[in-house]
Design a protein around this motif. Structure first.
Motif, PDB file in Angstrom:
ATOM      1  N   ALA A   1       0.835  -1.197   0.000  1.00  0.00           N
ATOM      2  CA  ALA A   1       0.000   0.000   0.000  1.00  0.00           C
ATOM      3  C   ALA A   1       0.878   1.258   0.000  1.00  0.00           C
ATOM      4  CB  ALA A   1      -0.940   0.001   1.200  1.00  0.00           C
ATOM      5  N   PHE A   2       1.928   1.267   0.810  1.00  0.00           N
ATOM      6  CA  PHE A   2       2.840   2.403   0.846  1.00  0.00           C
ATOM      7  C   PHE A   2       3.522   2.589  -0.505  1.00  0.00           C
ATOM      8  CE2 PHE A   2       7.072   4.205   1.634  1.00  0.00           C
ATOM      9  CZ  PHE A   2       6.691   5.425   2.155  1.00  0.00           C
ATOM     10  N   TYR A   3       3.932   1.502  -1.127  1.00  0.00           N
ATOM     11  CA  TYR A   3       4.574   1.562  -2.430  1.00  0.00           C
ATOM     12  C   TYR A   3       3.623   2.133  -3.483  1.00  0.00           C
ATOM     13  CZ  TYR A   3       6.546   0.096  -6.859  1.00  0.00           C
ATOM     14  OH  TYR A   3       7.007   0.089  -8.142  1.00  0.00           O
ATOM     15  N   LEU A   4       2.375   1.686  -3.480  1.00  0.00           N
ATOM     16  CA  LEU A   4       1.403   2.177  -4.457  1.00  0.00           C
ATOM     17  C   LEU A   4       1.108   3.662  -4.256  1.00  0.00           C
ATOM     18  CD1 LEU A   4      -1.072  -0.831  -4.651  1.00  0.00           C
ATOM     19  CD2 LEU A   4       0.617  -0.118  -6.353  1.00  0.00           C
ATOM     20  N   LEU A   5       0.998   4.103  -2.996  1.00  0.00           N
ATOM     21  CA  LEU A   5       0.782   5.530  -2.727  1.00  0.00           C
ATOM     22  C   LEU A   5       1.977   6.368  -3.183  1.00  0.00           C
ATOM     23  CD1 LEU A   5      -0.955   5.521   0.761  1.00  0.00           C
ATOM     24  CD2 LEU A   5      -1.932   6.252  -1.417  1.00  0.00           C
ATOM     25  N   SER A   6       3.186   5.852  -2.946  1.00  0.00           N
ATOM     26  CA  SER A   6       4.389   6.570  -3.378  1.00  0.00           C
ATOM     27  C   SER A   6       4.465   6.658  -4.894  1.00  0.00           C
ATOM     28  CB  SER A   6       5.640   5.881  -2.831  1.00  0.00           C
ATOM     29  OG  SER A   6       5.636   5.905  -1.435  1.00  0.00           O
ATOM     30  N   ALA A   7       4.121   5.567  -5.566  1.00  0.00           N
ATOM     31  CA  ALA A   7       4.142   5.565  -7.027  1.00  0.00           C
ATOM     32  C   ALA A   7       3.105   6.543  -7.589  1.00  0.00           C
ATOM     33  CB  ALA A   7       3.892   4.156  -7.557  1.00  0.00           C
ATOM     34  N   ALA A   8       1.918   6.579  -6.984  1.00  0.00           N
ATOM     35  CA  ALA A   8       0.883   7.520  -7.427  1.00  0.00           C
ATOM     36  C   ALA A   8       1.339   8.958  -7.194  1.00  0.00           C
ATOM     37  CB  ALA A   8      -0.427   7.244  -6.693  1.00  0.00           C
ATOM     38  N   TYR A   9       1.973   9.219  -6.062  1.00  0.00           N
ATOM     39  CA  TYR A   9       2.486  10.557  -5.770  1.00  0.00           C
ATOM     40  C   TYR A   9       3.520  10.981  -6.806  1.00  0.00           C
ATOM     41  CZ  TYR A   9       5.365  14.126  -3.588  1.00  0.00           C
ATOM     42  OH  TYR A   9       6.094  15.252  -3.348  1.00  0.00           O
ATOM     43  N   LEU A  10       4.459  10.089  -7.120  1.00  0.00           N
ATOM     44  CA  LEU A  10       5.489  10.419  -8.095  1.00  0.00           C
ATOM     45  C   LEU A  10       4.897  10.621  -9.489  1.00  0.00           C
ATOM     46  CD1 LEU A  10       8.359   8.063  -6.935  1.00  0.00           C
ATOM     47  CD2 LEU A  10       8.251  10.543  -6.734  1.00  0.00           C
ATOM     48  N   LEU A  11       3.902   9.816  -9.848  1.00  0.00           N
ATOM     49  CA  LEU A  11       3.247   9.976 -11.143  1.00  0.00           C
ATOM     50  C   LEU A  11       2.553  11.340 -11.241  1.00  0.00           C
ATOM     51  CD1 LEU A  11       2.272   8.770 -13.870  1.00  0.00           C
ATOM     52  CD2 LEU A  11       0.253   7.997 -12.618  1.00  0.00           C
ATOM     53  N   LEU A  12       1.799  11.697 -10.202  1.00  0.00           N
ATOM     54  CA  LEU A  12       1.109  12.994 -10.214  1.00  0.00           C
ATOM     55  C   LEU A  12       2.096  14.154 -10.209  1.00  0.00           C
ATOM     56  CD1 LEU A  12      -1.842  12.229  -7.799  1.00  0.00           C
ATOM     57  CD2 LEU A  12      -1.933  12.488 -10.276  1.00  0.00           C
ATOM     58  N   SER A  13       3.201  14.012  -9.488  1.00  0.00           N
ATOM     59  CA  SER A  13       4.212  15.067  -9.475  1.00  0.00           C
ATOM     60  C   SER A  13       4.855  15.231 -10.842  1.00  0.00           C
ATOM     61  CB  SER A  13       5.293  14.741  -8.442  1.00  0.00           C
ATOM     62  OG  SER A  13       4.752  14.733  -7.155  1.00  0.00           O
ATOM     63  N   ALA A  14       5.142  14.111 -11.503  1.00  0.00           N
ATOM     64  CA  ALA A  14       5.735  14.175 -12.838  1.00  0.00           C
ATOM     65  C   ALA A  14       4.775  14.820 -13.831  1.00  0.00           C
ATOM     66  CB  ALA A  14       6.126  12.775 -13.302  1.00  0.00           C
ATOM     67  N   LEU A  15       3.495  14.474 -13.750  1.00  0.00           N
ATOM     68  CA  LEU A  15       2.510  15.087 -14.644  1.00  0.00           C
ATOM     69  C   LEU A  15       2.385  16.584 -14.392  1.00  0.00           C
ATOM     70  CD1 LEU A  15      -0.292  12.366 -14.651  1.00  0.00           C
ATOM     71  CD2 LEU A  15       1.242  12.975 -16.531  1.00  0.00           C
ATOM     72  N   GLN A  16       2.453  16.971 -13.137  1.00  0.00           N
ATOM     73  CA  GLN A  16       2.353  18.388 -12.800  1.00  0.00           C
ATOM     74  C   GLN A  16       3.559  19.153 -13.341  1.00  0.00           C
ATOM     75  OE1 GLN A  16       2.229  19.235  -8.599  1.00  0.00           O
ATOM     76  NE2 GLN A  16       1.023  21.077  -8.934  1.00  0.00           N
ATOM     77  N   ILE A  17       4.745  18.570 -13.241  1.00  0.00           N
ATOM     78  CA  ILE A  17       5.942  19.227 -13.761  1.00  0.00           C
ATOM     79  C   ILE A  17       5.886  19.283 -15.284  1.00  0.00           C
ATOM     80  CG2 ILE A  17       8.447  18.968 -14.026  1.00  0.00           C
ATOM     81  CD1 ILE A  17       8.459  17.876 -11.139  1.00  0.00           C
TER      82      ILE A  17
ATOM     83  N   ARG B   1       3.261  19.311 -17.317  1.00  0.00           N
ATOM     84  CA  ARG B   1       2.226  20.206 -17.845  1.00  0.00           C
ATOM     85  C   ARG B   1       2.333  21.624 -17.307  1.00  0.00           C
ATOM     86  NH1 ARG B   1      -2.637  15.857 -17.542  1.00  0.00           N
ATOM     87  NH2 ARG B   1      -1.835  14.559 -19.209  1.00  0.00           N
ATOM     88  N   GLY B   2       3.211  21.864 -16.370  1.00  0.00           N
ATOM     89  CA  GLY B   2       3.371  23.197 -15.811  1.00  0.00           C
ATOM     90  C   GLY B   2       2.459  23.398 -14.611  1.00  0.00           C
ATOM     91  N   MET B   3       2.839  24.318 -13.765  1.00  0.00           N
ATOM     92  CA  MET B   3       2.060  24.597 -12.574  1.00  0.00           C
ATOM     93  C   MET B   3       0.809  25.380 -12.961  1.00  0.00           C
ATOM     94  SD  MET B   3       3.775  23.241 -10.140  1.00  0.00           S
ATOM     95  CE  MET B   3       3.214  23.983  -8.649  1.00  0.00           C
ATOM     96  N   PRO B   4      -0.342  25.035 -12.400  1.00  0.00           N
ATOM     97  CA  PRO B   4      -1.552  25.806 -12.696  1.00  0.00           C
ATOM     98  C   PRO B   4      -1.500  27.175 -12.029  1.00  0.00           C
ATOM     99  CG  PRO B   4      -2.005  24.191 -10.997  1.00  0.00           C
ATOM    100  CD  PRO B   4      -0.591  23.953 -11.473  1.00  0.00           C
TER     101      PRO B   4
END
Length: 129
Positions: free
Chosen positions: A23-39, A41-44
């Protein structure tokens, strides 16, 4: 990914630990994925008006007062905002600016409440306490 298949010969405690690790691994992977997408596409655009200070309703006013009364919550938010925002102000100047802004929001809500009562009306006892 199935806990029963992964823990076929293990004890229940080891299975629970591996589930928590998964569960911790999946949450970390989701966090990194969302952070990469945010970087990527640029900060809103950041809206500078905060939810508790945007309106002059009675509920918003008391929610803001409760928020300000909780120890260190305002200071943590201001320090976090200062860390993230691009600014030439020092932390102490940023704190002073936010203090002025919160004072203006309080006065704006007070003035909106005063406009609701007729001029020269007596103040209720609850207001005096």
């Amino acid at each position: 990914w199935n806990c029963e298949a992964a823990c076929s010969g293990d004890t229940e405690a080891e299975c629970a630990r591996s589930s928590a690790t998964l569960a911790f691994y999946l949450l970390s992977a989701a966090y990194l994925l969302l952070s990469a997408l945010q970087i990527k596409r640029g900060m809103p655009l950041i809206i500078q008006e905060y939810p508790l200070t945007g309106s002059t309703s009675t509920i918003g006013y008391y929610a803001f007062k409760i928020y300000m009364a909780i120890p260190f919550l305002w200071e943590i938010r201001v320090a976090t905002d200062w860390t993230i925002q691009t600014t030439s102000l020092s932390l102490w100047e940023w704190l002073k600016l936010e203090d002025i802004y919160s004072g203006l929001c309080s006065v704006r809500a007070d003035m909106a409440a005063r406009r609701q009562s007729p001029r020269g009306a007596k103040q209720p006892l609850a207001t005096k306490l």
